[in-house]
Structure formats: C-alpha cells, structure tokens
Design an enzyme around this catalytic site. Structure first.
Site, short mmCIF file in Angstrom:
data_model
loop_
_atom_site.label_atom_id
_atom_site.label_comp_id
_atom_site.label_asym_id
_atom_site.label_seq_id
_atom_site.Cartn_x
_atom_site.Cartn_y
_atom_site.Cartn_z
N ASN A 133 0.87 -1.17 0.00
CA ASN A 133 0.00 0.00 0.00
C ASN A 133 0.91 1.22 0.00
OD1 ASN A 133 -1.76 2.07 0.48
ND2 ASN A 133 -2.41 1.37 2.52
N LYS A 187 0.09 4.24 -0.18
CA LYS A 187 -0.53 5.42 0.43
C LYS A 187 -0.30 6.65 -0.48
CE LYS A 187 -0.21 3.11 4.83
NZ LYS A 187 -0.12 3.18 6.27
N HIS A 197 -9.52 1.19 4.76
CA HIS A 197 -8.27 1.38 5.49
C HIS A 197 -8.53 2.32 6.68
CE1 HIS A 197 -4.20 2.45 6.55
NE2 HIS A 197 -3.80 1.39 5.87
N GLU A 257 -6.89 4.66 7.88
CA GLU A 257 -6.60 6.07 7.63
C GLU A 257 -7.80 6.76 6.97
OE1 GLU A 257 -2.84 5.52 5.63
OE2 GLU A 257 -1.99 4.85 7.53
N GLU A 278 -5.36 -4.88 10.49
CA GLU A 278 -4.32 -3.87 10.71
C GLU A 278 -4.61 -3.12 12.01
OE1 GLU A 278 -2.35 -2.78 6.68
OE2 GLU A 278 -3.97 -1.39 7.05
N GLY A 307 2.78 2.04 10.89
CA GLY A 307 3.82 3.07 10.80
C GLY A 307 4.52 3.38 12.11
N SER A 352 3.50 -2.33 10.31
CA SER A 352 4.94 -2.44 10.59
C SER A 352 5.54 -3.79 10.17
CB SER A 352 5.22 -2.15 12.06
OG SER A 352 4.87 -0.82 12.37
P1 13P Z 1 3.12 0.21 7.62
O1 13P Z 1 3.56 -1.09 7.00
O2 13P Z 1 3.87 1.40 7.10
O3 13P Z 1 3.03 0.11 9.11
O4 13P Z 1 1.62 0.46 7.09
C1 13P Z 1 0.69 -0.56 7.20
C2 13P Z 1 -0.51 -0.18 6.44
O5 13P Z 1 -1.25 0.71 6.82
C3 13P Z 1 -0.76 -0.89 5.19
O6 13P Z 1 -2.03 -0.63 4.70
#
Ligand code: 13P
Length: 251
Positions: free
Chosen positions: A10, A12, A93, A95, A164, A170, A209
């Site tokens: 992803n 982002k 997601h 976010e 997740e 992150g 992560s």
């Molecule tokens: P990270 O791997 O950067 O922690 O992000 C995970 C994520 O949100 C994947 O959709």
C-alpha cells in the site's frame, strides 16, 4: 487450510512518475516467487501508467467510491479503476475510516461495488490502542468485520481481509504472534459463519509495521495468509524480502 499467500503493498500518498522504475523492479523480482500473489496498491493517478509499465503485474487502488457514477466530486468509481487497468482495491483502510469518517456500511458498499466490477478487494479492519488496552480488541474487530463484509462473495480468491491494528501502522510496534493468531482465528470464524466453506478460502492478511526482519515470524502464525505492507513496500530492497518470506515453506 494452507492458502496461497498474498503480499500487497500500500503505497498510500507516495509515488510519482519517477517511481515507475521501482515498480518495474518490484514486478520483475516478484516473478521469482511464483507461489505467492504480489500486488501494489498505488495512488489513483499512477495506476494507468503503472499498468502500462508492468501489464502482467497486479496493480490496485487504495479506495473506491460505492456509487456507479454521479455527482461525487473528487471520487473514483470501481468501473473507472477497472477501466484504468486496476485489478484490485483496498477498502476501509483505517486512515480513511478515521480521516474520511468512513462507516462500516460504507465500507461494505465499497467492497460490493468493487467486486461487482471484477476488482479484487482487500477489506481492512483493526482496533485502536485504547480498545486493545481495554481488552476489547477481538470483539471490536469481529463486529467491524461483520458489519463491513459484502453480502455475497462468488469467488473467495477475490476477497481478502487485512487485520491492521491502528497502533501498529507506521509505528514499528507489532502485536505478539499470540495476539495475531487469536485475532486471525476469530476473523476466520466470522468468515466461516458468513460464507460457509468459502469463508475458509478467503485470505486474512496481517498489516502494521511488517518488515523484512519480522515477516517470516508473522507468516508462521496460523491463518496469516499474507501481508498488507505500507512503508516497506516502497522499495524493492525492503519489499522483496517480505515476498520471499511468504514464499518460504512454514517451518
Ligand atoms: P506500515 O507497513 O507502514 O506500518 O503500514 C501498514 C498499512 O497501513 C498498510 O495498509
């Protein structure tokens, strides 16, 4: 049941035309791991360019609007994504659930819209740090999944769930393998209740992560059928070792 693993990146809000070479590198290196499905979910504007650059490699989106078309300024429909060459999309997601206040019914509608346009779906769920600290992680995420699942799934391979935990995204923090195993087993139970035998064939990815250093341990947990990778998917040097870990036999 051992399912073929899916490792999806992803990106982002990262990625410009100058990153197409990195995407080419990831696609080329992934071909060595024929036993694993690999995909990259990119910013919408990069999808068509990436599909032209790597036509045999699955390119996905990170969100989709639930409506077929209409007055939805700034949004992209499932048909548009398909038309651009995408073969899958992320929905729900955290976010977006947080920043865009997407609700479970909305996520469900997005998943249904994508599936009906022949797009694969990675449907995300996950708890906050407060919910985990209160001991309510499993019940909360189970309820979130039940309310977000599409009503019907004709092809189990087209739907994947990504667990997740928000606090692991992150941050470098990762749940213990026991916590991941407990959550994935609970989600498998939901999928079986919802879809019967097909529910056993829907992949459940872990995200948050994931790095080359922890991927093998995470993939060794029961009912972990792959990963959704954020930061470590941006460079082939980080992402490909995770794909390799998914390809390795579980010991
Ligand atoms: P990270 O791997 O950067 O922690 O992000 C995970 C994520 O949100 C994947 O959709």
């Amino acid at each position: 049941m051992e399912l073929r693993k899916l490792v999806a990146g992803n990106w982002k809000m990262h990625g410009l035309a100058s990153d197409i070479d990195e995407i080419r590198g990831i696609a080329a290196a992934s071909r060595q791991y024929a036993g694993v499905d690999v995909a990259l979910c990119l910013p919408a504007v990069l999808i068509e360019r990436a599909v032209r650059a790597v036509p045999d490699f699955p390119i996905g989106a990170q969100d989709v609007h639930q409506a077929e078309f209409g007055a939805h300024t700034g949004s992209v429909s499932a048909r548009m994504l398909h038309d651009a060459g995408a073969s899958l999309t992320i929905v729900g997601h955290s976010e977006r659930r947080e920043a865009q206040r997407e609700s479970d019914p909305e996520v469900r509608a997005k998943a249904e819209a994508a599936l009906s346009c022949d797009l694969g779906v990675i449907l995300c769920v996950g708890e906050s740090e407060e919910v985990r600290a209160a001991g309510r992680a499993v019940q909360t995420v189970r309820a979130q999944l039940e309310a977000s699942l599409p009503g019907q799934v004709d092809d189990a391979a087209r739907l994947a769930i990504a667990y997740e935990p928000i606090w692991a995204i992150g941050t470098g923090k990762v749940p213990t393998t026991t916590e991941i195993g407990e959550m994935h087993a609970a989600l498998r139970g939901c999928l079986r209740r919802a879809f019967g035998e097909a529910g056993a064939r829907i992949r459940i990815l872990y995200g948050g992560s994931v790095k080359p250093s922890n991927a093998a341990e995470i993939f060794s947990v029961g009912d972990v059928d792959g990963a959704l990778v954020g930061g470590a998917s941006l460079k082939a040097a980080d992402f490909i070792p995770i794909v390799a870990a998914a390809a390795a036999p579980v010991t």
